[in-house]
Design a protein around this motif. Structure first.
Motif, short mmCIF file in Angstrom:
data_model
loop_
_atom_site.label_atom_id
_atom_site.label_comp_id
_atom_site.label_asym_id
_atom_site.label_seq_id
_atom_site.Cartn_x
_atom_site.Cartn_y
_atom_site.Cartn_z
N LEU A 42 -2.45 -10.14 0.09
CA LEU A 42 -3.55 -10.55 -0.79
C LEU A 42 -3.95 -11.99 -0.49
CD1 LEU A 42 -2.12 -9.09 -4.13
CD2 LEU A 42 -3.69 -7.98 -2.53
N PHE A 43 -5.05 -12.17 0.24
CA PHE A 43 -5.58 -13.50 0.49
C PHE A 43 -6.52 -13.91 -0.63
CE2 PHE A 43 -4.24 -12.90 4.91
CZ PHE A 43 -3.80 -14.17 5.22
N HIS A 44 -7.22 -12.92 -1.20
CA HIS A 44 -8.17 -13.17 -2.27
C HIS A 44 -7.88 -12.20 -3.42
CE1 HIS A 44 -10.37 -15.53 0.69
NE2 HIS A 44 -10.37 -14.49 1.50
N GLY A 45 -8.29 -12.58 -4.60
CA GLY A 45 -8.04 -11.73 -5.76
C GLY A 45 -8.77 -10.39 -5.66
N LEU A 46 -8.10 -9.33 -6.11
CA LEU A 46 -8.72 -8.01 -6.14
C LEU A 46 -9.45 -7.83 -7.48
CD1 LEU A 46 -5.93 -5.68 -4.69
CD2 LEU A 46 -8.02 -6.42 -3.57
N LYS A 47 -10.68 -7.37 -7.42
CA LYS A 47 -11.44 -7.12 -8.64
C LYS A 47 -11.25 -5.69 -9.14
CE LYS A 47 -14.98 -10.61 -7.77
NZ LYS A 47 -16.44 -10.90 -7.64
N GLN A 48 -10.77 -4.84 -8.27
CA GLN A 48 -10.49 -3.46 -8.67
C GLN A 48 -9.43 -2.86 -7.77
OE1 GLN A 48 -14.45 -1.82 -8.13
NE2 GLN A 48 -13.93 -1.04 -6.11
N ILE A 49 -8.69 -1.91 -8.28
CA ILE A 49 -7.70 -1.17 -7.49
C ILE A 49 -8.00 0.31 -7.69
CG2 ILE A 49 -5.25 -0.75 -7.05
CD1 ILE A 49 -4.65 -3.46 -8.27
N CYS A 50 -8.83 0.83 -6.81
CA CYS A 50 -9.32 2.21 -6.93
C CYS A 50 -9.03 3.05 -5.69
CB CYS A 50 -10.84 2.22 -7.18
SG CYS A 50 -11.36 1.23 -8.57
N GLY A 51 -8.26 2.47 -4.76
CA GLY A 51 -7.93 3.20 -3.54
C GLY A 51 -9.07 3.29 -2.55
N GLU A 52 -10.09 2.42 -2.70
CA GLU A 52 -11.26 2.50 -1.82
C GLU A 52 -11.07 1.74 -0.50
OE1 GLU A 52 -14.71 1.32 -3.97
OE2 GLU A 52 -14.68 3.07 -5.29
N THR A 53 -10.12 0.84 -0.46
CA THR A 53 -9.84 0.09 0.77
C THR A 53 -8.36 0.23 1.12
OG1 THR A 53 -9.25 -1.99 -0.33
CG2 THR A 53 -11.60 -1.62 0.13
N ALA A 54 -8.03 -0.08 2.37
CA ALA A 54 -6.63 -0.02 2.80
C ALA A 54 -5.78 -0.97 1.96
CB ALA A 54 -6.52 -0.37 4.28
N GLN A 55 -6.32 -2.14 1.67
CA GLN A 55 -5.58 -3.11 0.87
C GLN A 55 -5.27 -2.56 -0.52
OE1 GLN A 55 -7.71 -6.58 -0.60
NE2 GLN A 55 -6.10 -7.91 0.25
N GLN A 56 -6.25 -1.94 -1.15
CA GLN A 56 -6.04 -1.36 -2.48
C GLN A 56 -5.02 -0.23 -2.43
OE1 GLN A 56 -9.72 -0.25 -4.45
NE2 GLN A 56 -10.75 -2.12 -3.73
N ARG A 57 -5.10 0.58 -1.41
CA ARG A 57 -4.16 1.71 -1.29
C ARG A 57 -2.73 1.21 -1.07
NH1 ARG A 57 -8.79 3.77 1.32
NH2 ARG A 57 -8.06 3.19 3.40
N ILE A 58 -2.57 0.13 -0.30
CA ILE A 58 -1.24 -0.44 -0.08
C ILE A 58 -0.67 -0.95 -1.40
CG2 ILE A 58 0.00 -2.37 0.99
CD1 ILE A 58 -1.92 -2.05 3.40
N VAL A 59 -1.48 -1.63 -2.18
CA VAL A 59 -1.03 -2.13 -3.48
C VAL A 59 -0.59 -0.96 -4.37
CG1 VAL A 59 -1.76 -3.26 -5.62
CG2 VAL A 59 -2.43 -4.23 -3.41
N GLU A 60 -1.40 0.08 -4.42
CA GLU A 60 -1.07 1.26 -5.23
C GLU A 60 0.25 1.88 -4.79
OE1 GLU A 60 -5.43 3.12 -6.51
OE2 GLU A 60 -4.47 3.77 -4.66
N THR A 61 0.40 2.06 -3.48
CA THR A 61 1.62 2.70 -2.95
C THR A 61 2.85 1.85 -3.24
OG1 THR A 61 0.33 3.74 -1.18
CG2 THR A 61 2.71 3.64 -0.88
N ALA A 62 2.74 0.55 -3.03
CA ALA A 62 3.88 -0.34 -3.27
C ALA A 62 4.30 -0.30 -4.73
CB ALA A 62 3.53 -1.77 -2.85
N ILE A 63 3.34 -0.35 -5.64
CA ILE A 63 3.67 -0.32 -7.06
C ILE A 63 4.26 1.03 -7.46
CG2 ILE A 63 2.68 -0.37 -9.39
CD1 ILE A 63 0.68 -2.46 -8.34
#
Length: 233
Positions: A42-63
């Motif tokens: 995470l270099f910049h703050g995420l405004k949403q976590i909806c699985g739409e980007t690889a970064q969001q999906r990684i966050v979801e999977t890790a959690i």
């Protein structure tokens, strides 16, 4: 700490340069509860976590799998014994000091030092390529055939080219240089540009040395790799 509960107990750690989907999947397969990376997810703050980007999906999977993620980055870049001094050690650079010191003069970015004896520039280029096992090495002409004083900065360090010249370096090693930076350096200093990932992947070795010394079970990721591929002629 980017993701996870700092109070949760762990029993194994996966070490990586970058946090990618493949690396997180490897952590799941190995049963690691913590990933330590050099580059932050995470270099910049995420405004949403909806699985739409690889970064969001990684966050979801890790959690979802209760995998914590810690990233060192600038702290490891700027400390003696970190990214730049390990890179210097690997390349046989001795008697080095910080290239651009912080106000405390104990930390800072880049290092500058000397080789044990002068060598031909072409020979040093081969040394860099072979020791770091780089996918590519881009370079300019050096002002002289024999080189001895070497400066370097792992990652994107082109901004320090003038400082390396000012301090009398024959060669400066870094990554992500632009065309005009090559043009300005040509004939002024031997500018050697290597893949960003290869210039910092030894962060994993540093992490492992630290964790081994305190008896923490850890693995260097086999899924970690440079995202850049080279099509050769």
């Amino acid at each position: 700490m980017q993701i996870g509960d700092t109070g949760r107990e762990i029993n194994s750690v996966l070490l990586t340069t970058d946090v990618t989907t493949e690396v997180v999947n490897e952590a799941i397969e190995r049963g690691c509860q913590l990933i330590i990376s050099h580059h932050p997810l995470l270099f910049h703050g995420l405004k949403q976590i909806c699985g739409e980007t690889a970064q969001q999906r990684i966050v979801e999977t890790a959690i979802r799998h209760q995998i914590a993620i810690y990233s060192a980055h600038t702290s490891l870049d700027s400390v003696m014994g970190g990214i730049n001094t390990r890179l210097a050690d690997n390349l046989g650079i001795k008697n080095y000091r910080i290239l651009v010191p912080s106000s405390d003069e104990k930390t800072g970015l880049g290092v500058i030092g000397t080789l044990s004896s002068p060598i031909r520039y072409e020979e040093f280029l081969t040394r860099v390529r072979d020791i770091l096992d780089c996918s590519y090495v881009r370079y300019t002409r050096a002002p002289k055939e024999m080189i001895e004083c070497v400066a370097l900065c792992g990652g994107s360090g082109a901004e320090f080219i003038p400082e390396a010249i000012r301090q009398g370096a024959d060669v400066y090693i870094t990554a992500d240089c632009k065309y005009h930076e090559f043009q300005d350096a040509d004939g002024q200093i031997g500018l050697i540009d290597i893949d960003h990932w290869y210039s910092e992947r030894h962060a994993r070795e540093i992490f492992k040395d630290i964790l081994d010394s305190i008896g923490v079970k850890c693995f260097i990721s086999t899924a970690d790799h440079s995202p850049i591929n080279i099509l050769k002629h």
